[in-house]
Design an enzyme around this catalytic site. Structure first.
Site, short mmCIF file in Angstrom:
data_model
loop_
_atom_site.label_atom_id
_atom_site.label_comp_id
_atom_site.label_asym_id
_atom_site.label_seq_id
_atom_site.Cartn_x
_atom_site.Cartn_y
_atom_site.Cartn_z
N GLY A 1 6.49 -2.81 0.89
CA GLY A 1 6.27 -3.70 1.99
C GLY A 1 6.97 -3.37 3.29
O GLY A 1 6.30 -3.42 4.58
N LEU B 1 7.59 -6.84 -0.26
CA LEU B 1 7.06 -8.16 -0.82
C LEU B 1 7.57 -8.63 -1.94
O LEU B 1 8.41 -7.84 -2.65
CB LEU B 1 5.53 -7.81 -1.26
CG LEU B 1 4.54 -7.39 -0.33
CD1 LEU B 1 3.07 -7.57 -0.74
CD2 LEU B 1 4.70 -7.94 0.97
N ASN C 1 5.75 2.67 -3.30
CA ASN C 1 5.72 3.24 -4.36
C ASN C 1 5.27 2.11 -5.81
O ASN C 1 5.85 2.04 -6.74
CB ASN C 1 7.28 2.99 -4.70
CG ASN C 1 8.08 1.86 -4.28
OD1 ASN C 1 7.48 0.99 -3.62
ND2 ASN C 1 9.32 1.44 -4.66
N GLU C 2 4.09 1.46 -5.16
CA GLU C 2 3.51 0.48 -6.18
C GLU C 2 3.17 0.90 -7.41
O GLU C 2 3.46 0.43 -8.38
CB GLU C 2 1.94 0.28 -5.53
CG GLU C 2 2.18 -0.83 -4.28
CD GLU C 2 2.31 -0.28 -2.99
OE1 GLU C 2 2.90 1.02 -3.10
OE2 GLU C 2 2.37 -0.94 -2.05
#
Lengths: 290, 303
Positions: free
Chosen positions: B154, B109, B178-179
């Site tokens: 994303g 994203l 990996n947020e």
């Protein structure tokens, strides 16, 4: 919906199939028992032997026999464990009898499907320790029986195969087949397996966890007996409550939707397009034998 | 400052981490620093190219949005339009997703859609992210991800939305959600898709640590299904596609829907709430600070 009795002598991947002469035999005389049960009351272990040539097809008659036997054993306080196996060479069970689905009336189809549900409900929900001693190929409904058990031991023969291969026939495994498979091999493997209608060789089946153990053919039953002793060493009530805790949700999903599931099955299987798929499959099997 | 940031390369997110620096931890391949100085890609060049072979029924959707196939609102809108066209096209039975950019499948994203944008714009963006996933995960077509480069965040979500994943056998490529490394959180439907793919325990570990897996590691945990040499990724996807298309469509589609419906319905019945949650979370001062720190960290690596 569990399809695919591999009656042809030729098969893809060199898998073992039932020899062609069986398919020309008349349907087995219904006075010979299709199922034989040896119960050893001293050990509490019953061995249920499927002996319905040519391929232990799960017909309405066979399933009815099966359920009657299972219920008797379930009610018998001296019986604590059940080993399922086959007396037929190279085949555990080739699955649901396609002749129960092709060209039969909706009423008969419904009766048949109810018996399939009953078999799974009794087996998957059994309080006994259940071990599948898979001494031959086990596609479709045979696979369903196997994954309904607590533990699966298969003969270490790469020519034996096991799996839920409905889509290859243009039909669809119902949700409770899918749930049982997911509970056994996990979601991703189940999704791949069901969409492709995959049949796994015995070594492949072990690799993905569809079966728990591979042993030489002549050790399948003895290994099942040894494994059974280990399981029966666990206090019954503790093991049973635990098993029920593990399986209740899956079972209840069908229990609360039995009639709808039968209706869905009947309307699906009686569709012209599906009947055509089934006919094409039967013709394909026949032509291989000539 | 905002200008400089906007001129910097687009990198992925999904909350996370486009490794745009030429230096990276673990020696993973990152986009070369010169990309970061390029202007945003001219929006008249198509970001997506689709080749549909009506005789085989297979479409190849190529993501070609330099520098890193960031999932911006514009990109996602194009993606969804293309997906819908293919879904409606009776001659199209299978879809292969891939990238034309060297070393990157998609970096995820677009962080610039989340940093310093209005709540309304954020909400519009998030709705497009949901739409991409709903269309892809719920597609009736056979979908195969031909992962020919790194695929964090994303990009990983896109990959696990497909039926099958083939990745280039390069230990310098990485993939994962990996947020948390960025101080943000994968929404429940990212989590559900990951659990459906690798199982609960691995998903929990993966998400909490925000792990990026090398291609070999990803194969090991089942995040991807097959590794092949880089130059065979697309051809292997085509071969695999033929195998899948040999299964009768209706049977395969009903089965796929049976497998995925519950997960999809969970978002469908909660779309608005999920957007609201995302917007209020991402616009928090503390989260905006995390994002800014991350952007600055990336910039400083490039100098």
């Amino acid at each position: 919906a569990g399809v695919l009795s591999q009656l042809s002598s030729h098969s893809r991947n060199g898998r073992v199939c039932v020899s062609p002469c069986f398919s020309l035999q008349r349907r087995n005389n219904s006075t010979s028992p299709k199922i034989k049960v040896d119960l050893d009351s001293s050990t509490g272990v019953a061995v249920l032997m499927m002996q319905s040539p040519p391929v232990n097809s799960l017909s309405l008659e066979f399933l009815t026999d099966f359920c009657i036997n299972l219920e008797k054993l379930e009610m018998d306080k001296s019986c604590r464990g059940l080993i399922l196996t086959s007396t037929l060479s190279k085949v555990f069970s080739a699955g649901l009898d396609i002749m129960e689905m092709y060209g039969t009336s909706p009423e008969r189809c419904g009766e048949f499907w109810k018996a399939v549900q009953e078999m799974w409900l009794k087996l998957y929900g059994s309080n006994m320790v259940t071990i599948a001693a898979i001494n031959g190929s086990s596609p479709a409904g045979g696979c369903l029986m196997s994954i309904g058990c607590d533990y699966r031991i298969m003969a270490d023969n790469p020519r034996y195969s096991i799996g839920l291969n409905e889509t290859q026939l243009g039909i669809v495994a119902p949700f409770w087949f899918k749930d049982t498979l997911v509970n056994t091999v996990g979601n991703r493997t189940a999704e791949l397996s069901l969409e492709l209608g995959q049949l796994y060789s015995a070594p492949e089946a072990l690799k993905i966890g569809l079966v728990d153990r591979l042993v030489p053919q002549d050790q399948v039953l003895s290994t099942a007996q040894d494994t059974m002793s280990k399981w029966l060493a666990i206090p019954d009530h503790a093991r049973q409550i635990t098993k029920s805790m593990m399986r209740k949700q899956t079972i209840d999903k069908l229990l609360s939707n039995r009639e709808a599931d039968i209706t869905n099955f009947v309307s699906f299987i009686t569709k012209d397009s599906i009947q055509r798929s089934l006919r094409m499959y039967l013709e394909m099997l026949k032509s291989r034998k000539v």
